[in-house]
Design an enzyme around this catalytic site. Structure first.
Site, mmCIF file in Angstrom:
data_model
loop_
_atom_site.group_PDB
_atom_site.id
_atom_site.type_symbol
_atom_site.label_atom_id
_atom_site.label_comp_id
_atom_site.label_asym_id
_atom_site.label_seq_id
_atom_site.Cartn_x
_atom_site.Cartn_y
_atom_site.Cartn_z
ATOM 1 N N GLU A 7 18.449 -24.207 13.600
ATOM 2 C CA GLU A 7 19.214 -24.710 14.747
ATOM 3 C C GLU A 7 19.844 -26.075 14.462
ATOM 4 O OE1 GLU A 7 17.262 -23.910 18.652
ATOM 5 O OE2 GLU A 7 15.597 -23.274 17.395
ATOM 6 N N SER A 133 16.797 -20.619 20.424
ATOM 7 C CA SER A 133 18.248 -20.429 20.518
ATOM 8 C C SER A 133 18.702 -19.012 20.181
ATOM 9 C CB SER A 133 18.985 -21.429 19.608
ATOM 10 O OG SER A 133 18.856 -22.728 20.100
ATOM 11 N N TYR A 196 26.193 -21.267 22.863
ATOM 12 C CA TYR A 196 26.760 -22.513 22.354
ATOM 13 C C TYR A 196 28.271 -22.519 22.188
ATOM 14 C CZ TYR A 196 21.871 -23.412 21.652
ATOM 15 O OH TYR A 196 20.514 -23.582 21.868
ATOM 16 N N ARG A 235 12.540 -26.342 29.851
ATOM 17 C CA ARG A 235 13.300 -25.288 30.525
ATOM 18 C C ARG A 235 12.602 -23.966 30.281
ATOM 19 N NH1 ARG A 235 17.624 -24.163 27.427
ATOM 20 N NH2 ARG A 235 16.960 -21.983 27.188
ATOM 21 N N ASP A 237 12.691 -19.804 30.742
ATOM 22 C CA ASP A 237 13.637 -18.699 30.877
ATOM 23 C C ASP A 237 12.939 -17.447 31.403
ATOM 24 O OD1 ASP A 237 15.538 -20.396 29.764
ATOM 25 O OD2 ASP A 237 15.159 -19.681 27.718
ATOM 26 N N GLU A 253 9.968 -17.514 27.893
ATOM 27 C CA GLU A 253 9.459 -18.624 27.091
ATOM 28 C C GLU A 253 9.799 -19.949 27.750
ATOM 29 O OE1 GLU A 253 11.579 -19.478 23.317
ATOM 30 O OE2 GLU A 253 12.794 -17.727 23.815
ATOM 31 N N ASN A 255 11.000 -23.851 26.765
ATOM 32 C CA ASN A 255 11.625 -24.669 25.726
ATOM 33 C C ASN A 255 11.284 -26.131 25.955
ATOM 34 O OD1 ASN A 255 13.720 -22.553 24.525
ATOM 35 N ND2 ASN A 255 13.762 -22.369 26.755
ATOM 36 N N GLY A 259 18.473 -27.494 24.913
ATOM 37 C CA GLY A 259 19.758 -27.981 24.423
ATOM 38 C C GLY A 259 20.376 -29.041 25.323
#
Length: 292
Positions: A7, A133, A196, A235, A237, A253, A255, A259
């Site tokens: 990443e 990601s 992205y 964050r 998801d 998951e 994070n 990002g």
């Protein structure tokens, strides 16, 4: 920023955006591409705080956090243990299950075995156990006759997870406050490009979903944040099968280094708290510490 993970490019983008925002808030910022000489460079620079804009392995899995603890430099985001737990999807799921959070069935399997037979009944997803990601994601559909032909770059041990149909939802936790719920719309899978690339996905903030599902996302995200011992911003998801109501909501998951790019979800959600991007970055800096 940067670093050696899969990443790297996302991290460089995050780093540039955060550096510019922090300069705009009046901070003196040095941009450092994390390489093998990271320890020496940090000892030369002697920063007051490290803003960790690394993503993926080494920067998100407890490794750089351990180095910063050793050097006694305050840093942003989560600490050694919580970073390591969150990055290891299988270990994180164990923590989530222990906290009563709904997760999809999954197994850890050898890459070569996954290429030769269906380890789970289709549909299922194959992914690295310790990347983010949407790097290295394979979806095996219900009608698939043969198992996936994984690239040689996939790690030897992979996670095979029951595919959860439905809608993409995500919730940010800032400090100990779950912020809101975003629904993500993408053409097909919400993959690396969709995440992205400008225009790769559309975000609805706040999500137009039933209040009970909205509230469950807030509750689950905070409980996941706390179960892993996260700090700063995280964050979480979700996938939600709206034909099943609350029973169709699954946590995918959490994070710990979400990002921080122009198309990222956390800055967008922080706007719901009235925080500009610069104010969010500044909050992270002021929240920084050791022993996280």
């Amino acid at each position: 920023m940067g670093g050696p993970s899969a990443e790297r490019e996302v991290s460089l983008s995050s780093g540039r955006e955060c550096a510019a925002a922090l300069k705009g808030e009046g901070y003196n910022v040095i941009e450092l591409d994390a390489g093998p000489d990271l320890s020496e460079r940090l000892q030369e620079i002697k920063p007051d705080v490290v803003f960790n804009a690394l993503h993926g392995r080494w920067g998100e899995d407890g490794c750089v956090q351990g180095l910063l603890e050793w050097l006694g430099i305050p840093y942003t985001h989560s600490g050694v243990l919580s970073s390591a737990l969150a990055m290891d999807k299988d270990r994180a799921k164990e923590m989530f299950r222990a906290s009563g959070l709904p997760v999809a069935e999954s197994v850890i399997a050898d890459r070569d075995e996954v290429k030769t037979r269906h380890v789970l009944a289709p549909p299922y997803v194959v992914k690295p156990n310790n990347e983010g990601s949407s790097v290295g994601i394979y979806i095996v559909h219900e009608a698939a006759n043969s198992p996936p032909q994984l690239e040689p770059t996939m790690p030897q041990q992979v996670m095979v997870e029951q595919y959860v149909p439905g809608r993409e939802l995500t919730t940010t936790v800032v400090g100990d406050k779950p912020v809101t719920v975003t629904e993500i719309f993408a053409d097909g899978w919400y993959d690396y490009e969709a995440k992205y690339s400008p225009g790769g996905s559309r975000h609805e903030v706040p999500a137009n979903i039933p209040q009970d599902i909205f509230d469950l996302c807030l509750d689950y995200a905070l409980r996941a944040h706390q179960a892993l011992g996260c700090r700063g911003a995280s964050r979480t998801d979700f996938r939600w099968d709206d034909s099943k109501g609350a029973d169709g909501l699954f946590l995918l998951e959490t994070n710990t280094q979400p990002g921080m790019t122009p198309t990222s979800l956390v800055p967008e959600q922080a706007g719901e708290l009235g925080m500009t991007f610069g104010q969010l970055c500044a909050w992270m800096v002021e929240d920084a510490s050791c022993n996280r």
